[in-house]
Design an enzyme around this catalytic site. Structure first.
Site, PDB file in Angstrom:
ATOM      1  N   SER A  50       0.714  -1.065   0.057  1.00  0.00           N
ATOM      2  CA  SER A  50      -0.103  -0.040  -0.126  1.00  0.00           C
ATOM      3  C   SER A  50       0.665   1.348   0.093  1.00  0.00           C
ATOM      4  CB  SER A  50      -1.116  -0.109   1.144  1.00  0.00           C
ATOM      5  OG  SER A  50      -0.291  -0.361   2.354  1.00  0.00           O
ATOM      6  N   ASP A  58      -5.196  -1.451   8.094  1.00  0.00           N
ATOM      7  CA  ASP A  58      -4.791  -2.793   7.570  1.00  0.00           C
ATOM      8  C   ASP A  58      -4.235  -3.466   8.390  1.00  0.00           C
ATOM      9  OD1 ASP A  58      -4.611  -4.753   5.864  1.00  0.00           O
ATOM     10  OD2 ASP A  58      -2.921  -3.797   4.723  1.00  0.00           O
TER      11      ASP A  58
END
Ligand code: SAM
Length: 295
Positions: free
Chosen positions: A108, A175
């Site tokens: 990410s 996350d």
């Protein structure tokens, strides 16, 4: 604590769902010129080798990005159209593999860094003592590094301090590794605090679909938090396999608070294709639900 290394899971089906959704969120939020602040509360190492190291032990990318790449090649030869959000996602992966060989998977932080405009800022949190050093090194190589802050801190405790961002336009990716089962509770508390300070932010939460009680209960708990704050939500899950008793992760989900109106349409196009591309032994399926807030 600290046995989790994301390199084992880089390029898995779960990363595909998460990163494809994330890219659409950023692109939507960048339709307006105002500065966007993105917080990635659980960053990992930033970018991963698919040729050596942990990823070659777990081979999770075989059932994820490698399988998707192969499927797309087959579609191209057969002149079958690929939905836009899958194309955008694959473009982000290909940018890190310019020699044409799929040998690297951007996590990410790298996907988000690629998307930053000059006015945007990225804030990365990572607690693992080894991952934070690798992340710092990897981000240091990027031309966007001056727009990126890295914090070696517990993001669940620190998130509220960054909200609302100065421009009042923000995206938060949450996350966790859920290595600690308390992460489910910490996540709920962090979401409550975040929405109190910045109710209009866009929040994207990834979670593993497991039979464990905390995991099964998470979407409903997030729906309740969204309802208390009168926020819209979108809930999606992608299952690639249905083999009870298997230890590998077979499904994962994303819960988005304040989703852009375009997200559902994009996912409705992408998810059936992902099921086709990644599903094993007919076990693939998806879920896509949303609720508009009533103010
Ligand atoms: N978001 C990354 C991606 O998509 O490429 C993957 C992140 S991985 C699932 C979760 C990471 O969060 C791990 O590297 C772990 O060390 C880190 N972590 C765990 N608890 C944390 C906390 N409380 N604050 C910040 N980072 C944490």
């Amino acid at each position: 604590m600290f046995s989790y290394r994301h390199a084992f899971h880089a390029g898995s089906h779960a990363d595909i769902l998460k990163h494809l959704t994330l890219i659409h969120l950023v692109e939507y939020l960048q339709e307006k010129p105002g500065a966007l602040t993105i917080v990635d509360t659980h960053a990992g190492a930033g970018i991963y080798s698919l040729k050596d190291g942990f990823s070659t032990v777990s081979k999770e990318a075989d059932g994820g990005i490698f399988r998707l790449h192969q499927f797309i090649e087959t579609c191209k030869h057969a002149n079958v159209a690929i939905p836009e959000s899958i194309q955008e996602y694959v473009k982000s992966i290909d940018v890190e593999n310019l020699d044409g060989e799929l040998s690297t998977y951007p996590g990410s932080p790298f996907i988000l860094a690629q998307l930053l405009r000059q006015q945007d800022r990225l804030k990365l949190f990572e607690l693992h003592p080894k991952e934070i050093d690798i992340l710092r090194h990897n981000i240091g190589q990027l031309k966007q590094s001056k727009q990126i802050n890295i914090y070696a801190e517990d993001s669940f405790a620190r998130l509220k301090g960054l909200l609302p961002p100065p421009s009042r336009r923000g995206l938060v990716l949450i996350d966790p590794s859920y290595e600690d089962k308390q992460d489910y509770r910490y996540l709920e508390v962090a979401m409550e605090e975040a929405l109190q300070r910045f109710a209009t932010g866009c929040y994207a939460i990834w979670y593993p679909v497991l039979s464990r009680r905390e995991s099964a209960a998470l979407p409903d708990r997030l729906k309740k938090i969204a309802a208390i704050h009168k926020r819209s939500w979108l809930h999606t899950e992608l299952r690639v396999e249905n083999a009870p008793g298997e230890r590998r992760l077979q499904a994962s989900g994303m819960f988005i608070i304040n989703p852009p109106w375009t997200l559902e349409k994009h996912l409705a196009q992408a998810l059936p294709i992902l099921v086709k591309a990644l599903g094993i032994n007919g076990g693939g399926q998806f879920l896509l639900k949303s609720l508009e807030a009533k103010n």
